[in-house]
Write an enzyme that holds these catalytic residues in place. Structure first.
Site, short mmCIF file in Angstrom:
data_model
loop_
_atom_site.label_atom_id
_atom_site.label_comp_id
_atom_site.label_asym_id
_atom_site.label_seq_id
_atom_site.Cartn_x
_atom_site.Cartn_y
_atom_site.Cartn_z
N ASP A 52 69.36 47.81 140.99
CA ASP A 52 69.91 46.47 140.77
C ASP A 52 71.37 46.54 140.34
O ASP A 52 71.88 47.59 139.93
CB ASP A 52 69.12 45.74 139.68
CG ASP A 52 67.70 45.44 140.10
OD1 ASP A 52 67.43 45.42 141.31
OD2 ASP A 52 66.86 45.21 139.20
N TYR A 110 62.98 57.32 136.04
CA TYR A 110 64.01 56.51 135.42
C TYR A 110 64.09 56.81 133.92
O TYR A 110 63.11 57.24 133.30
CB TYR A 110 63.71 55.02 135.59
CG TYR A 110 63.96 54.47 136.97
CD1 TYR A 110 65.20 53.91 137.31
CD2 TYR A 110 62.95 54.48 137.93
CE1 TYR A 110 65.42 53.39 138.58
CE2 TYR A 110 63.18 53.96 139.21
CZ TYR A 110 64.41 53.42 139.51
OH TYR A 110 64.64 52.90 140.77
#
Length: 269
Positions: A52, A110
């Protein structure tokens, strides 16, 4: 024509995500600009996945096909030379002609970073989420394990592929919080794949749980019965794509073969 894999690192602060957009600055767009200066005439670079706007990476993977008559090392340096300061190549290797960075991936990892302080800290807040009231650290550490295993994560994200093929079932193999010496908290999460905004959603829910805003039972019900949880996402700037892993299918042109060719060329000069 050969296919090459690059591992990219970038500061996502000034990127409108990783995927190319017509009128916005993106990671893919900047990489394609650099490749065109080297004679690349492809339609689109292949990416391991989307990040994003504002999300960072040290292990994003991209693949492109290029007619290149020099060594991979020289290509590495050439590509990196044409990239902007907030985007860099960490490695470059030749791969199989049918290798796909998204569909051949076996896991992604992540890292999310946050700290708890009542007073704003502009320097730290560029890359960490400032959380206040503070979290219960023991709750973060003890409850992270409920996400391990195969679950329906419908309450934590949405599939990028439309139904019915777009399943919300994912398998998480790592979910772990660590407290760093400077008071920073880091969440490491690894899964076979992630739903859209799933990593940020997981962090938001865990912080809400560790602040006493929601109960552990509600989170468990969300996993087991798809019950809804309060809306919200952890800010993008605290998230980093750390690694994308692949199986043995990844490599077809071994470095030793390339080195041997280079040695033959050197000896013939």
């Amino acid at each position: 024509m050969a296919r090459y894999q690059v591992i990219l690192a970038y500061d996502g602060s000034r990127f409108c995500g990783s995927q190319v957009q017509a009128k916005s600055r993106t990671v893919q767009g900047e990489l394609e600009k650099a490749l065109r200066k080297l004679g690349w005439a492809g339609k689109s670079v292949l990416m391991a996945g989307r990040t994003d706007t504002g999300v960072h990476a040290i292990g994003q993977v991209a693949v492109f096909d290029l007619e290149w008559s020099h060594t991979s090392e020289k290509l590495f340096k050439a590509v990196d030379t044409y990239l902007p300061p907030d985007l860099a190549v960490r490695s470059l290797i030749p791969v199989a002609a049918d290798f796909h960075p998204r569909f051949d991936a076996v896991s992604r990892q992540y890292r999310y970073r946050l700290f708890c302080e009542p007073i704003r800290d502009p320097l730290r807040e560029k890359y960490l989420w400032r959380v206040f009231p503070p979290v219960n650290g023991d709750a973060l550490i003890q409850n992270a394990g409920i996400f391990l295993g195969t679950h329906d994560f419908a309450a934590f994200g949405s599939p990028t592929t439309p139904a019915p093929r777009g399943t919300t079932v994912r398998t998480v193999t790592k979910a772990e919080w660590k407290r760093m010496p400077d008071g920073e908290w880091q969440f490491e999460v690894r899964a076979d794949a992630f739903l859209y905004r799933m990593a940020r959603r997981l962090v938001f829910v865990q912080v809400s749980l560790a602040q006493g805003k929601i109960s552990l039972e509600r989170v468990q019900n969300a996993l087991e019965r798809r019950e809804k949880l309060p809306a919200g996402l952890a800010p993008a700037h605290g998230l980093t794509l750390v690694e994308v892993k692949y199986g043995s299918h990844e490599l077809i042109m071994k470095r030793s073969d390339e080195s041997a060719t280079e040695n033959v060329l050197s000896e013939s000069r």
